[in-house]
Design a protein around this motif. Sequence first.
Motif, PDB file in Angstrom:
ATOM      1  N   LEU A  56       6.638 -17.355  -0.509  1.00 44.54           N
ATOM      2  CA  LEU A  56       5.227 -17.608  -2.126  1.00 44.54           C
ATOM      3  C   LEU A  56       3.946 -18.424  -1.850  1.00 44.54           C
ATOM      4  N   LEU A  57       5.126 -20.719  -1.395  1.00 49.00           N
ATOM      5  CA  LEU A  57       3.913 -20.731  -1.578  1.00 49.00           C
ATOM      6  C   LEU A  57       2.671 -21.286  -0.479  1.00 49.00           C
ATOM      7  N   GLU A  58       3.824 -20.968   0.392  1.00 44.79           N
ATOM      8  CA  GLU A  58       2.839 -20.594   1.849  1.00 44.79           C
ATOM      9  C   GLU A  58       0.844 -19.861   1.442  1.00 44.79           C
ATOM     10  N   LEU A  59       1.551 -18.394   1.064  1.00 47.76           N
ATOM     11  CA  LEU A  59       0.641 -17.643  -0.164  1.00 47.76           C
ATOM     12  C   LEU A  59      -0.256 -18.335  -0.726  1.00 47.76           C
ATOM     13  N   PHE A  60       0.736 -19.424  -1.568  1.00 47.99           N
ATOM     14  CA  PHE A  60      -0.825 -19.906  -2.454  1.00 47.99           C
ATOM     15  C   PHE A  60      -1.351 -20.668  -2.412  1.00 47.99           C
ATOM     16  N   ASP A  61      -1.183 -21.403  -1.184  1.00 50.32           N
ATOM     17  CA  ASP A  61      -1.280 -22.186  -1.093  1.00 50.32           C
ATOM     18  C   ASP A  61      -2.995 -21.885   0.126  1.00 50.32           C
ATOM     19  N   LYS A  62      -2.682 -20.467   0.547  1.00 54.45           N
ATOM     20  CA  LYS A  62      -3.505 -20.415   1.584  1.00 54.45           C
ATOM     21  C   LYS A  62      -4.843 -20.155   0.499  1.00 54.45           C
ATOM     22  N   TYR A  63      -4.344 -19.464  -0.490  1.00 59.69           N
ATOM     23  CA  TYR A  63      -5.264 -18.869  -1.613  1.00 59.69           C
ATOM     24  C   TYR A  63      -5.537 -19.673  -3.007  1.00 59.69           C
ATOM     25  N   PRO A  64      -5.346 -21.238  -3.203  1.00 60.54           N
ATOM     26  CA  PRO A  64      -5.070 -21.591  -3.745  1.00 60.54           C
ATOM     27  C   PRO A  64      -5.921 -21.496  -5.147  1.00 60.54           C
ATOM     28  N   ASP A  65      -7.162 -20.679  -4.934  1.00 63.70           N
ATOM     29  CA  ASP A  65      -7.624 -20.456  -6.110  1.00 63.70           C
ATOM     30  C   ASP A  65      -7.075 -19.266  -7.086  1.00 63.70           C
ATOM     31  N   ALA A  66      -5.725 -19.085  -6.468  1.00 60.49           N
ATOM     32  CA  ALA A  66      -5.776 -17.443  -6.872  1.00 60.49           C
ATOM     33  C   ALA A  66      -4.578 -17.923  -8.282  1.00 60.49           C
ATOM     34  N   THR A  67      -3.980 -18.743  -8.235  1.00 58.78           N
ATOM     35  CA  THR A  67      -3.700 -19.110 -10.015  1.00 58.78           C
ATOM     36  C   THR A  67      -3.865 -20.781  -9.688  1.00 58.78           C
ATOM     37  N   ASP A  68      -3.374 -20.841 -11.661  1.00 58.49           N
ATOM     38  CA  ASP A  68      -2.127 -21.889 -12.112  1.00 58.49           C
ATOM     39  C   ASP A  68      -1.533 -22.868 -12.198  1.00 58.49           C
ATOM     40  N   GLU A  69      -0.562 -20.979 -12.052  1.00 54.88           N
ATOM     41  CA  GLU A  69       0.895 -21.626 -12.500  1.00 54.88           C
ATOM     42  C   GLU A  69       1.733 -20.602 -12.400  1.00 54.88           C
ATOM     43  N   ILE A  70       2.840 -21.162 -11.940  1.00 64.64           N
ATOM     44  CA  ILE A  70       4.481 -20.208 -11.305  1.00 64.64           C
ATOM     45  C   ILE A  70       4.928 -20.046 -12.572  1.00 64.64           C
ATOM     46  N   THR A  71       5.729 -19.013 -12.727  1.00 64.83           N
ATOM     47  CA  THR A  71       5.900 -18.898 -13.779  1.00 64.83           C
ATOM     48  C   THR A  71       7.354 -18.465 -13.330  1.00 64.83           C
ATOM     49  N   PHE A  72       8.498 -18.793 -13.257  1.00 66.55           N
ATOM     50  CA  PHE A  72       9.703 -17.816 -12.606  1.00 66.55           C
ATOM     51  C   PHE A  72      10.691 -17.301 -14.182  1.00 66.55           C
ATOM     52  N   PHE A  73      10.832 -16.101 -13.968  1.00 65.30           N
ATOM     53  CA  PHE A  73      11.400 -15.161 -13.975  1.00 65.30           C
ATOM     54  C   PHE A  73      13.456 -15.844 -14.430  1.00 65.30           C
ATOM     55  N   THR A  74      14.187 -14.875 -15.462  1.00 70.31           N
ATOM     56  CA  THR A  74      15.575 -16.234 -15.150  1.00 70.31           C
ATOM     57  C   THR A  74      15.942 -15.072 -14.466  1.00 70.31           C
ATOM     58  N   GLN A  75      15.270 -13.908 -14.708  1.00 72.89           N
ATOM     59  CA  GLN A  75      16.604 -12.704 -14.319  1.00 72.89           C
ATOM     60  C   GLN A  75      15.849 -11.327 -13.522  1.00 72.89           C
ATOM     61  N   GLY A  76      16.424 -10.620 -12.847  1.00 76.88           N
ATOM     62  CA  GLY A  76      15.313  -9.028 -12.845  1.00 76.88           C
ATOM     63  C   GLY A  76      15.649  -8.751 -13.833  1.00 76.88           C
ATOM     64  N   THR A  77      16.282  -8.157 -14.055  1.00 74.94           N
ATOM     65  CA  THR A  77      17.334  -7.221 -14.781  1.00 74.94           C
ATOM     66  C   THR A  77      17.505  -6.891 -16.527  1.00 74.94           C
ATOM     67  N   HIS A  78      17.639  -6.334 -17.478  1.00 77.67           N
ATOM     68  CA  HIS A  78      17.380  -6.475 -18.815  1.00 77.67           C
ATOM     69  C   HIS A  78      17.972  -6.363 -19.539  1.00 77.67           C
ATOM     70  N   THR A  79      19.607  -6.741 -18.911  1.00 77.87           N
ATOM     71  CA  THR A  79      20.405  -6.922 -20.281  1.00 77.87           C
ATOM     72  C   THR A  79      21.288  -8.152 -19.842  1.00 77.87           C
ATOM     73  N   PRO A  80      21.029  -9.379 -20.837  1.00 76.80           N
ATOM     74  CA  PRO A  80      21.379 -10.397 -20.488  1.00 76.80           C
ATOM     75  C   PRO A  80      22.941 -11.234 -20.056  1.00 76.80           C
ATOM     76  N   ILE A  81      22.415 -11.761 -19.193  1.00 77.97           N
ATOM     77  CA  ILE A  81      23.165 -12.889 -18.151  1.00 77.97           C
ATOM     78  C   ILE A  81      23.896 -13.685 -19.021  1.00 77.97           C
ATOM     79  N   THR A  82      25.341 -13.997 -18.522  1.00 77.25           N
ATOM     80  CA  THR A  82      25.895 -14.983 -19.143  1.00 77.25           C
ATOM     81  C   THR A  82      25.476 -16.086 -19.076  1.00 77.25           C
ATOM     82  N   ASP A  83      25.741 -17.137 -19.848  1.00 73.59           N
ATOM     83  CA  ASP A  83      25.451 -18.320 -20.299  1.00 73.59           C
ATOM     84  C   ASP A  83      25.644 -19.007 -18.922  1.00 73.59           C
ATOM     85  N   GLU A  84      26.402 -19.430 -18.063  1.00 73.46           N
ATOM     86  CA  GLU A  84      27.410 -19.784 -17.590  1.00 73.46           C
ATOM     87  C   GLU A  84      26.094 -19.690 -15.582  1.00 73.46           C
ATOM     88  N   GLU A  85      26.203 -18.510 -15.652  1.00 71.39           N
ATOM     89  CA  GLU A  85      24.991 -17.771 -14.239  1.00 71.39           C
ATOM     90  C   GLU A  85      23.371 -18.648 -15.090  1.00 71.39           C
TER      91      GLU A  85
END
Length: 693
Positions: A56-85
């Motif tokens: 991912l970082l290699e791709l963005f470094d190849k096209y540095p104008d594509a984004t200013d920010e990289i925003t991380f999803f905490t999870q991919g499913t739509h019900t909350p995971i546990t606090d510990e996880e």
Amino acid sequence: MIFSKKLITLYFSLFLGLLSSVSPLASQETPRLEQASISFRIGHNIWSNDARFTQLLELFDKYPDATDEITFFTQGTHTPITDEELERRCVLLKQRIDEVHAHGYRAGINILCTMGHHPEDLPHSIGSEIPRAQTLDGRIAEGTLCPNNEIFRQRIRRIYTAMANANPDYIWVDDDVRTGHMLDSSGTPGSVCFCDNCMKILAQKFDVEIDRDYLTSHMSDPIVLAKIHEFTSDSYDKLFALIEETIRKISPDMPIGFMTGERYDEGYDFERWAKTLMGPNGDKEAYWRPGGGFYEQSYMNGLFGKSHEIGRQVSLLPPEVVVIQSEIENFPYQLLMKSANVTTLEAVSHIAAGCTGAAFNVLTNNNEPLDEYENMIAKVAERRPFFDLAVQKLGRNPNIGVFPLWEKTDGSYQNRTPVQALTSCFSETGVPIAYKFLPDQTNVVLLSRAYLSHKTPEEIKKVFQMGVYTDLDAVNLANDPATYALNDLTGMEYGGEIHVDGIEKIEEHPLNGSFAGRTRDLRQSFWREPIYSLKKTRPNVETLSSCVNYGGDQTAETIVGIFENPLGGRICVNGYYPWGNFYNYSKQSQIRAIIRWLSRDRLPGYVDSFAKINFWLRAPNADGSFAGVAINSNYDPVEKVAIMLKTDKDSIDVYDYSCQKTTVKASYSDEAGYRRFIVPEIKPWEPVLFVCE
Ligand SMILES: [Zn+2]
């Protein structure tokens, strides 16, 4: 790139500083922005895997104008995971954020499930001991937590502390803070929760005893609905205050974002929530991500429909909110669902409607290499200069033009304003759309019966003092002797209806010009909508269109009529398919002529070529400069596009999608002050930005 990213942050800080000394901010004083705010949202399956993250970082470094920010999803499913996880993931996120910083990007966390969207992967989600939300019919929303209890609030403190400690530049709250929870397919207006505890809180708003049965049987009562929406809005506000306090205890200046949709049953209280996220002194940054559903490109009108939804959402934000990244989502991320060209055009369209950037949620959510997504990232980088230029020129200035009447309280009424239907058909005729009523700018409105149905006679009178395009349904209500009796202002009434073989015939009239005699046949035998004959109740009503049958015999003298009433209002009533199918040359031209007449030549501009072009215009800056966007929404190029603008300037700068500038001199000006600018060409599904300064 690193320099410019830091610059934009500095700029926003300066702007917030300015706000504290100059308030309230007039529309003409909206900030000039240096560039668009662009983010990519990255799925857990990508960032949690070392190889994928490196790619991912290699791709963005190849096209540095594509984004200013990289925003991380905490999870991919739509019900909350546990606090510990979640805490465990935040430990890795802290490393990822450091790595992203080292590559020169800003980095943030997008928590997908604060409350939880809906049931998904329940076996790996938070335990059932955490109280769940409940629907009005008593069902448990297994994927969604009730936000109004101390167990939930302790969880919020814990997980938002963990996220803030991962040292992100910002934290986004997703649109799982919403009503419905994808359980309610009945169309019943939702609430955030109707559990026993929430019912006790909600009961405090009522003078009578309530329970779920009472609410169910009173759902058609606007007062009851308004109280439910207020309760939902309160619940959000309380949650946001807790999130704000928790995050800013650790990181006092961290921006907090919220993602929204056009959901009337939440109360649509964006200003209230934004101010809460800006902290008790109102001096912190809130980001916004307005969204809507346009996930694939088989129905391209959906793109513009989403832009109009986003435009309405942006119109409710306070001016202090300057980072407005439209949601661009290709869920469930199958690459061929939406091309890179449509994905990037979507960003432009939403910027035209009011956003100052975009958040691309378009990469895979699967644990797989990113090779085939390179073209998508490359295309965003290629279009980035246009996003930046558009945001520089449009800023946060409000859209001006014709206003399809709507209000955020419309959800409290059974006949919710079909504002979307009213908006789309006019936007694509090249008439600019406003999303907000601006007293010094708005003088033409599109009016539906649904909007009128909950207004007082005095309020309706005010509407009919402007330019009003409407249908007979609305006029019937305005004329109703038992309620409003406004025949004096409408000039027309029901004169019968035609159910078969009705064809619109455009009549001799100055507004129809050379199109007199042309017809528009919307084939009643296929699309069985009644045609309304309009009876003139005042002498100065003029006919624009009549109705004929297939033999050419007249079956109604007037089906489109115009009238100037004693209050100075100008009215057009359309009795023939009034809210769509303006796609032939004669009708499109007539519609534009009607709108300009209704505005008394105050319409700020419009497209005057036969084309399907969505068109947006912004309110001028204090120095009189202004800008707008036109998107060719068809598969053929349009040459010599005439743009009429009300301006004294002799020329405009037109930028194509590659930011090539062409200076266009006015070819003609009329006595009402409009000047005609001929744009050489707009290519299929491409925008132009035009700037008058
Ligand atoms: Zn509850």
